[in-house]
Each structure stands twice: as C-alpha cells, then as structure tokens.
Scaffold this motif. Structure first.
Motif, PDB file in Angstrom:
ATOM      1  N   LEU A  28       0.683  -1.130   0.040  1.00  0.00           N
ATOM      2  CA  LEU A  28       0.090   0.083  -0.272  1.00  0.00           C
ATOM      3  C   LEU A  28       0.797   1.373  -0.042  1.00  0.00           C
ATOM      4  O   LEU A  28       1.757   1.327   0.855  1.00  0.00           O
ATOM      5  N   VAL A  29       0.779   1.965  -1.084  1.00  0.00           N
ATOM      6  CA  VAL A  29       1.725   3.319  -1.046  1.00  0.00           C
ATOM      7  C   VAL A  29       0.493   4.518  -0.575  1.00  0.00           C
ATOM      8  O   VAL A  29       0.073   5.045  -1.423  1.00  0.00           O
ATOM      9  N   SER A  30       0.498   4.427   0.357  1.00  0.00           N
ATOM     10  CA  SER A  30      -0.362   5.442   1.298  1.00  0.00           C
ATOM     11  C   SER A  30      -0.126   5.565   2.785  1.00  0.00           C
ATOM     12  O   SER A  30       0.143   4.436   3.407  1.00  0.00           O
ATOM     13  N   GLY A  31      -0.270   6.612   3.339  1.00  0.00           N
ATOM     14  CA  GLY A  31      -0.005   6.689   4.862  1.00  0.00           C
ATOM     15  C   GLY A  31      -1.385   7.074   5.340  1.00  0.00           C
ATOM     16  O   GLY A  31      -1.506   7.258   6.567  1.00  0.00           O
ATOM     17  N   ASP A  32      -2.382   7.065   4.677  1.00  0.00           N
ATOM     18  CA  ASP A  32      -3.661   7.777   4.968  1.00  0.00           C
ATOM     19  C   ASP A  32      -4.194   6.517   5.890  1.00  0.00           C
ATOM     20  O   ASP A  32      -4.469   5.289   5.709  1.00  0.00           O
ATOM     21  N   GLY A  33      -4.807   6.959   7.067  1.00  0.00           N
ATOM     22  CA  GLY A  33      -5.667   6.394   8.078  1.00  0.00           C
ATOM     23  C   GLY A  33      -6.808   5.629   7.678  1.00  0.00           C
ATOM     24  O   GLY A  33      -7.206   4.616   8.155  1.00  0.00           O
ATOM     25  N   MET A  52       3.998   1.871   2.378  1.00  0.00           N
ATOM     26  CA  MET A  52       5.035   2.820   1.929  1.00  0.00           C
ATOM     27  C   MET A  52       4.355   4.192   2.187  1.00  0.00           C
ATOM     28  O   MET A  52       3.297   4.404   1.407  1.00  0.00           O
ATOM     29  N   ALA A  53       5.109   5.293   2.545  1.00  0.00           N
ATOM     30  CA  ALA A  53       4.330   6.355   2.879  1.00  0.00           C
ATOM     31  C   ALA A  53       5.469   7.456   3.106  1.00  0.00           C
ATOM     32  O   ALA A  53       6.515   7.063   3.150  1.00  0.00           O
ATOM     33  N   ARG A  54       5.150   8.705   2.847  1.00  0.00           N
ATOM     34  CA  ARG A  54       6.137   9.976   2.873  1.00  0.00           C
ATOM     35  C   ARG A  54       6.291  10.155   4.465  1.00  0.00           C
ATOM     36  O   ARG A  54       5.142   9.945   5.310  1.00  0.00           O
ATOM     37  N   LYS A  55       7.335  10.641   4.851  1.00  0.00           N
ATOM     38  CA  LYS A  55       7.653  11.013   6.351  1.00  0.00           C
ATOM     39  C   LYS A  55       6.703  11.897   6.873  1.00  0.00           C
ATOM     40  O   LYS A  55       6.420  12.807   6.012  1.00  0.00           O
ATOM     41  N   GLY A  56       6.337  11.732   7.853  1.00  0.00           N
ATOM     42  CA  GLY A  56       5.335  12.595   8.505  1.00  0.00           C
ATOM     43  C   GLY A  56       3.601  12.362   8.089  1.00  0.00           C
ATOM     44  O   GLY A  56       2.914  13.192   8.443  1.00  0.00           O
ATOM     45  N   ASN A  57       3.642  11.589   6.962  1.00  0.00           N
ATOM     46  CA  ASN A  57       2.336  11.339   6.570  1.00  0.00           C
ATOM     47  C   ASN A  57       1.776   9.748   6.773  1.00  0.00           C
ATOM     48  O   ASN A  57       1.024   9.428   6.074  1.00  0.00           O
ATOM     49  N   LEU A  58       2.455   9.089   7.846  1.00  0.00           N
ATOM     50  CA  LEU A  58       2.104   7.756   8.135  1.00  0.00           C
ATOM     51  C   LEU A  58       1.094   7.794   9.431  1.00  0.00           C
ATOM     52  O   LEU A  58       1.809   8.093  10.244  1.00  0.00           O
ATOM     53  N   LYS A  59      -0.080   7.394   9.168  1.00  0.00           N
ATOM     54  CA  LYS A  59      -0.716   7.476  10.584  1.00  0.00           C
ATOM     55  C   LYS A  59      -0.324   6.230  11.390  1.00  0.00           C
ATOM     56  O   LYS A  59      -0.178   5.084  10.863  1.00  0.00           O
ATOM     57  N   LEU A  62      -2.203   2.862  10.988  1.00  0.00           N
ATOM     58  CA  LEU A  62      -1.739   2.376   9.888  1.00  0.00           C
ATOM     59  C   LEU A  62      -0.398   1.653  10.122  1.00  0.00           C
ATOM     60  O   LEU A  62      -0.025   0.327   9.608  1.00  0.00           O
ATOM     61  N   LYS A  63       0.470   2.281  10.611  1.00  0.00           N
ATOM     62  CA  LYS A  63       1.836   1.925  11.047  1.00  0.00           C
ATOM     63  C   LYS A  63       1.797   0.656  11.976  1.00  0.00           C
ATOM     64  O   LYS A  63       2.446  -0.428  11.745  1.00  0.00           O
ATOM     65  N   GLU A  64       0.961   0.439  13.054  1.00  0.00           N
ATOM     66  CA  GLU A  64       0.800  -0.391  13.941  1.00  0.00           C
ATOM     67  C   GLU A  64       0.241  -1.865  13.231  1.00  0.00           C
ATOM     68  O   GLU A  64       0.604  -2.939  13.560  1.00  0.00           O
ATOM     69  N   LEU A  65      -0.638  -1.484  12.140  1.00  0.00           N
ATOM     70  CA  LEU A  65      -1.382  -2.709  11.436  1.00  0.00           C
ATOM     71  C   LEU A  65      -0.590  -3.421  10.473  1.00  0.00           C
ATOM     72  O   LEU A  65      -0.602  -4.673  10.093  1.00  0.00           O
ATOM     73  N   ALA A  66       0.620  -2.550  10.001  1.00  0.00           N
ATOM     74  CA  ALA A  66       1.196  -3.380   8.482  1.00  0.00           C
ATOM     75  C   ALA A  66       2.239  -4.246   9.416  1.00  0.00           C
ATOM     76  O   ALA A  66       2.655  -3.945  10.320  1.00  0.00           O
ATOM     77  N   ASP A  67       2.719  -5.029   8.405  1.00  0.00           N
ATOM     78  CA  ASP A  67       3.639  -5.887   8.698  1.00  0.00           C
ATOM     79  C   ASP A  67       5.066  -5.173   8.742  1.00  0.00           C
ATOM     80  O   ASP A  67       6.076  -5.410   9.551  1.00  0.00           O
ATOM     81  N   GLU A  68       5.093  -4.345   7.652  1.00  0.00           N
ATOM     82  CA  GLU A  68       6.478  -3.453   7.531  1.00  0.00           C
ATOM     83  C   GLU A  68       5.875  -2.122   7.176  1.00  0.00           C
ATOM     84  O   GLU A  68       5.073  -2.139   6.245  1.00  0.00           O
ATOM     85  N   THR A  69       6.825  -1.174   7.413  1.00  0.00           N
ATOM     86  CA  THR A  69       6.712  -0.009   6.778  1.00  0.00           C
ATOM     87  C   THR A  69       7.666   0.648   6.386  1.00  0.00           C
ATOM     88  O   THR A  69       8.783   0.276   6.934  1.00  0.00           O
ATOM     89  N   PHE A  70       7.892   1.476   5.374  1.00  0.00           N
ATOM     90  CA  PHE A  70       9.011   2.201   4.800  1.00  0.00           C
ATOM     91  C   PHE A  70       8.638   3.479   4.273  1.00  0.00           C
ATOM     92  O   PHE A  70       7.461   4.077   3.980  1.00  0.00           O
ATOM     93  N   PHE A  71       9.465   4.375   4.385  1.00  0.00           N
ATOM     94  CA  PHE A  71       9.201   5.934   3.811  1.00  0.00           C
ATOM     95  C   PHE A  71       9.899   6.102   2.252  1.00  0.00           C
ATOM     96  O   PHE A  71      10.913   5.699   2.063  1.00  0.00           O
ATOM     97  N   VAL A  72       9.029   6.465   1.144  1.00  0.00           N
ATOM     98  CA  VAL A  72       9.332   6.839   0.090  1.00  0.00           C
ATOM     99  C   VAL A  72      10.637   7.455   0.086  1.00  0.00           C
ATOM    100  O   VAL A  72      11.248   7.413  -0.950  1.00  0.00           O
TER     101      VAL A  72
END
Length: 180
Positions: A28-33, A52-59, A62-72
């Motif tokens: 998922l390329v979005s940080g939208d909650g 994958m989201a932009r720094k400062g735009n990851l809710k 969403l971060k807690e639910l994802a298996d992994e998170t990265f910043f574009v």
C-alpha cells in the motif's frame, strides 16, 4: 471522511482479494488512516501488508497494523535482501558528477534534435540515458544530501559553469563558446 473514490478503491481491493487468487503480499503506497480497516482485513486473510508513505504522513494506526513500513523518502537507502549474510544497498542514485554528465548529454541530444532543452524534456532524456536516474530525488550531492528540486540541481550546474539557463531553457556553456 472517506471520499466516494476512496470507498470504491477500498471496496475493490477487498473484493479482489476475496474473489481472485491474489498475491500473498500487498504493498500500500499511502499513509492515510482511511486504509487501516483494509489493512486489518488483509492481515486477517493471511496477507502480508507493506505500507510505503512519505515521512510525516504515516498514521500511527496504519503503522501498527502493517507488517512492515517504509518511507518513500528513503528509497535510495533501502536494503536489498540477499542470500548473503551481509546487507547490500540498492544503488538507485547517481552522484552529482554523473548527473552533470547526464544533463550535458541530454542538452546535447535536445540541441541535435532541434528541441528546446526544457525541464521536463531534459529530465526524460536523462532517465533514458541512465537506469539509476529516477528524477531529482535520485541525485546525491557530494555531501550525500539530495537536491530539493530539479531547479536547484540546474542552479548548481550553472554555478559550476556547466550550463547556462535562460528562463526554463538550458544551454551548454561549451556550445555557446563554440558558436561565438
């Protein structure tokens, strides 16, 4: 509040996973909650979800639910998983001098084709010439930092005496000197 378009996107995502043989990994390329419930459903269905989201735009949810998170913003530094015990880094960047060479080559090509050497055309030519050039975010300054914009990169090339800029069009200094 979910927009109609987002509702359709989320609905289509879940329907597609239910109805079709889908991949085991969803990116998922979005940080939208608004996508948190979808990520939760995907995880319940046994899917691995990478966000994958932009720094400062990851809710946070969403971060807690994802298996992994990265910043574009950090794509150039993401490690490549190899069979070796050490981690190798993807070199999807070009250094400033390589970028200057690409810029000069692109301006020469545009000139030889009788085209105006403008921002978007030059950027597209640079992408054609080098597989590691993916726009301004892939250029590293000598100090390792990125340029804020293509215009800042051009300003640096002008300052270094490599190109001349007139409005939105670029010219090579050496071609100017030959024409004189």
């Amino acid at each position: 509040m979910l927009t109609h378009g987002r509702k359709i996107l989320i609905s289509d995502l879940i329907d597609d996973v239910h109805k079709h043989q889908s991949p085991n990994i969803v990116i998922l390329v979005s940080g939208d909650g608004d996508f948190a419930n979808s990520v939760s459903v995907l995880r319940q269905l046994g899917k691995k979800v990478i966000v994958m989201a932009r720094k400062g735009n990851l809710k946070k949810q969403l971060k807690e639910l994802a298996d992994e998170t990265f910043f574009v913003d950090d794509l150039c530094e993401l490690p490549v998983n190899t069979n070796q015990t050490e981690i190798n880094y993807v070199d999807v960047c070009v250094n400033y001098n390589e970028a200057l060479d690409l810029l000069i080559e692109a301006i020469k090509r545009a000139s030889s084709q009788g085209k105006c050497a403008r921002f978007s055309y030059i950027d597209n030519l640079m992408r054609q010439f080098c597989k590691n050039y993916h726009g301004i975010s892939s250029i590293r300054k000598p100090d390792g930092k990125k340029f804020k914009s293509f215009s800042c990169f051009i300003d640096a090339a002008v300052k270094d005496g490599k190109v001349r800029r007139q409005n939105q069009e670029f010219f090579l200094i050496e071609l100017d000197e030959l024409a004189a």
